[in-house]
Design a protein around this motif. Structure first.
Motif: not given
Ligand SMILES: NC(=O)c1ccc[n+]([C@@H]2O[C@H](COP(=O)([O-])OP(=O)(O)OC[C@H]3O[C@@H](n4cnc5c(N)ncnc54)[C@H](OP(=O)(O)O)[C@@H]3O)[C@@H](O)[C@H]2O)c1
Length: 343
Positions: A127, A171, A174-175, A302
């Motif tokens: 992350l 990640y 997702q971000l 997250v």
């Protein structure tokens, strides 16, 4: 290039990090009992190539979840036994492939009750890499959301993630979803299609069918808008070159290969990210991250990676690193358990 010249080149490129680290302030630390430790490619790369670590014998590992063993002097808001997760660093007192380690109190988050130690231990390093690259202020990253603020959006802008099924790539996807990029194009194996869609990818380019050289035309088919943001989670020269080729002038590529020199070409920028909360110049964003992290996980902004628990205590970690080195890990995070007995 020989192994020795790679080693020397990398040692040079990390010099500045080691020096800045030696001036790291000394905040109150937790001694913490490591219940689960995530494995990362850098752990075998350090051993094979000799960078980042300054003295031996060296303990590695920089992902952990466990229990507060003792509350450091002057630390408030924490109790012995609290379940926590955090990013370690490449010094023995911060390393995580051991039964106990220490961590500064401002760089720790509580594990949300819905997640296990292993799931929590899968998060920090991957992350960090994705969020420093995309959100952290320049020059650490692209500066897309330095306060990790839910009102910041890039609605309808396209973005590309090379290596969508890597732990870091998961990640990054997702971000980008949190910022409402669309489409989010992932270059990955089609077998991960459903999983990557569940995390926010909207278009998968199958890496078994489309070569990196053909990626720019596949990306152009996926979006009629100019591509200004790309994230390379693979880190080799071919992926970097393909990512740069997909961008329009003014576009920016983050690469996970932190030994690469940040560069610009044809009005496009390539920025190498080093995702750590532990250096003086990265710490302020690390504080923002660890303050926001429990909430981001609680709200499923997250979602931790899928995990595979390694048996056999610390020896299981050694075996797992060999699998990472042989490229035998796909779409899952390996997690070791230092408290378990090794055979
Ligand atoms: N700079 C930093 O701060 C930082 C931090 C963490 C990691 N990293 C680096 O980031 C990279 C990824 O690390 P990770 O832990 O996320 O790796 P990982 O999860 O172990 O990566 C495994 C995945 O890589 C995918 N892959 C391999 N070659 C690919 C290619 N050519 N195109 C697309 N996908 C490919 C595989 O996909 P398939 O399933 O399709 O085979 C597999 O799922 C590593 O180089 C690591 O050293 C950098």
């Amino acid at each position: 290039m020989s192994d020795e010249s790679i080693r020397r080149k990398q040692a040079r490129s990390f010099d500045h990090l080691s020096k800045t680290n030696s001036t790291t302030p000394k905040p109150a630390n937790f001694p913490s009992k490591v219940q689960a430790a995530g494995l990362n490619p850098v752990d075998w790369k350090i051993q094979a190539r000799g960078f980042l670590v300054e003295s031996y014998p060296a303990v590695l590992g920089s992902d952990a979840a466990g229990d507060v063993e003792q509350v450091g002097e002057g630390v408030v808001g924490w109790e012995k036994g609290d379940n926590v997760f955090f990013q370690g660093f490449y010094r023995n007192e911060r390393a995580t492939f051991q039964q106990y380690t220490t961590i500064p109190a401002d760089l720790v988050a509580k594990i949300p009750s819905k997640y296990t130690y292993s799931q929590a231990a899968s998060v920090p390093v991957s992350l960090s890499c994705a969020i420093y690259g995309l959100y952290a202020p320049k020059p650490l990253g692209l500066g897309l959301n330095p306060k990790i603020d839910s009102s910041v959006k890039q609605t309808g802008q396209p973005a590309l993630v090379l290596g969508g099924s890597t732990s870091v790539g998961l990640y990054a996807i997702q971000l980008l979803r949190y910022l409402e990029f669309n489409p989010i194009i992932a270059y990955a194996s089609l077998k991960h299609f459903v999983y990557l869609k569940s995390l926010g990818a909207t278009f998968i380019v199958d890496r078994q069918q489309v070569s990196l050289a053909d990626l720019p035309s596949a990306v152009a088919r996926a979006s009629d808008k100019p591509l200004k943001v790309a994230f390379d989670a693979v880190g080799n020269a071919e992926a970097q070159e393909a990512g740069m080729s997909c961008l329009v002038e003014g576009g920016e590529l983050i690469t996970v290969n932190s030994t690469t020199k940040s560069d610009s070409d044809d009005g496009k920028i390539m920025l190498a990210v080093f995702g750590t909360v532990h250096l003086p110049h990265t710490r302020a964003f690390g504080n923002v991250l660890y303050e926001r992290l429990p909430q981001l996980i609680e709200q499923d902004v997250v979602v931790p990676a899928r995990v595979e628990d390694l048996p056999n205590g610390l020896q299981g970690i050694v075996d797992g690193l060999q699998r990472l080195k042989r490229n035998e890990v796909s779409g899952v995070k390996l997690v070791g358990h230092p408290q378990e007995q090794s055979n």
